[in-house]
Design an enzyme around this catalytic site. Structure first.
Site, PDB file in Angstrom:
ATOM      1  N   GLN A   1      -4.874  -0.854  10.082  1.00  0.00           N
ATOM      2  CA  GLN A   1      -5.009  -2.161   9.442  1.00  0.00           C
ATOM      3  C   GLN A   1      -5.712  -3.165  10.366  1.00  0.00           C
ATOM      4  O   GLN A   1      -5.275  -3.390  11.492  1.00  0.00           O
ATOM      5  CB  GLN A   1      -3.596  -2.656   9.080  1.00  0.00           C
TER       6      GLN A   1
ATOM      7  N   LYS B   1       0.841  -1.203   0.000  1.00  0.00           N
ATOM      8  CA  LYS B   1       0.000   0.000   0.000  1.00  0.00           C
ATOM      9  C   LYS B   1       0.872   1.247   0.000  1.00  0.00           C
ATOM     10  O   LYS B   1       0.625   2.199  -0.739  1.00  0.00           O
ATOM     11  CB  LYS B   1      -0.880   0.018   1.259  1.00  0.00           C
TER      12      LYS B   1
ATOM     13  N   ASP C   1     -11.164   4.019   5.131  1.00  0.00           N
ATOM     14  CA  ASP C   1     -11.738   2.669   5.076  1.00  0.00           C
ATOM     15  C   ASP C   1     -13.264   2.733   5.078  1.00  0.00           C
ATOM     16  O   ASP C   1     -13.923   1.735   4.767  1.00  0.00           O
ATOM     17  CB  ASP C   1     -11.289   1.848   6.296  1.00  0.00           C
TER      18      ASP C   1
END
Ligand code: NDP
Length: 300
Positions: free
Chosen positions: A98, A54, A121
């Site tokens: 995460q 990422k 997210d």
């Protein structure tokens, strides 16, 4: 009939290109460089590779990448302090923590401590509420990627029968809300659904997000629907040698290919879009933070 393959890898590359164009414009026209902060708690090697990839893609599209790697036993208040610092930092436009977390951390508390405007997210309860009431929100990455591919394949989704199999907060529910927003007639199926075969058979669009290897056989569908296989399941692959494994989706790909109109493969389908969409969401968050118009082709 042989199904058209929906090339998620190629599609993700085109999303990154669009992101890079937007980033260049933000720099040239406004002197702003979008920044994405990723927080990883714990030393899980697979998640470390994922976060590293990422970060690499973030830099490749011209954005600032900020990585915070914390030990697995990091106390909750230390993590919350870090998120508060990132929330207050004007150079950080997107924050990803995460998942999953080590067990001692309260997942809801941590996610809901992120500034919803930086929650790329799309898991903060404000964003969930905004999406479900049809208001402007930040949309979870996997369903956003699925929606982009469906729109590109179909054009308008209006009036189509869509069946989403799975009702998780990160895939199934937001996917259903997005499809409803595009005027599909949506059914959400789950482990208690009666006669799943009949439910799936009437679908023009099937989104499978179950997490059970090849659970859905090809002959459940009528001829021609578009199938988005979100599932990622690792199974033994003795044909590749002792102890070898391979990834399969929730749909029996070989048999689906004979019935579906179009299908995403596993791998190279939904997965690459899940990695590209946080970049798209960071551009969106950055433009909103600076009072600029929504970026073309990167939002729901
Ligand atoms: P969850 O385990 O949170 O949810 C699975 C859902 O499937 C649940 O709603 C469950 O129903 C339903 N389900 C389980 N068994 C059945 C059954 N026999 N019939 C019908 N429904 C069933 O999973 P996620 O949503 O997090 O992920 C789903 C899959 O997608 C996983 O394989 C995951 O790895 C993958 N994934 C892939 C991503 C990508 O980028 N490609 C990103 C995110 C996830 P119930 O609620 O009743 O228990």
């Amino acid at each position: 009939m042989s199904a058209t393959l929906i090339d998620g890898k190629g599609f993700a590359a085109s999303v990154r290109e669009k992101v890079a164009t937007h980033v260049a414009r933000l720099k040239d026209e406004h002197g702003i460089t979008p920044g994405l902060a990723v927080v990883l708690v714990g030393e899980d090697p697979a998640r470390q590779v994922y976060v590293r990839n990422k970060g690499k893609q973030t830099v490749e599209v011209g954005m600032n990448s900020i990585e915070h790697k914390l030990n697995a036993d990091t106390p909750e208040d230390v993590l919350l302090d870090l998120i508060a610092t990132l929330n207050a930092d004007p150079e950080v436009h997107g924050i990803l923590v995460q998942l999953p977390f080590p067990g001692h951390l309260d997942e809801d508390l941590v996610i809901n401590s992120i500034d919803p405007a930086k929650d790329v997210d799309g898991f903060h309860f404000s964003n969930v509420g905004l999406l479900s009431t049809g208001q402007r929100s930040i949309v979870p990455c996997t369903p956003l990627g699925c929606l982009m591919m469906l729109r590109a394949h179909h054009g308008s989704l209006s009036g189509l029968d869509a069946v989403v199999i799975g009702r998780s907060n990160i895939v199934g529910k937001p996917m259903a809300n997005l499809l409803l927003g595009d005027s599909c007639t949506v059914t959400i199926a789950h482990s208690r659904t009666k006669d799943l075969t009949e439910v799936v058979r009437r679908a023009d669009i099937v989104v499978a997000a179950v997490g059970r290897p090849e659970m859905i056989p090809g002959d459940w569908i009528k001829p021609g629907p578009t199938v988005i296989d979100v599932g990622i399941n690792r199974i033994d692959a003795p044909e590749k040698g002792d102890g070898k494994t391979r990834l399969v989706g929730d749909c029996d790909f070989a048999r689906f290919s004979g019935f579906a109109g179009a299908i995403t493969p596993v791998s190279g389908g939904v997965g690459p879009m899940t990695i590209a969409c946080p970049l798209a969401n960071t551009v969106t968050a950055c433009r909103r933070a600076n009072g600029l118009a929504e970026p073309d082709g990167l939002t729901a």
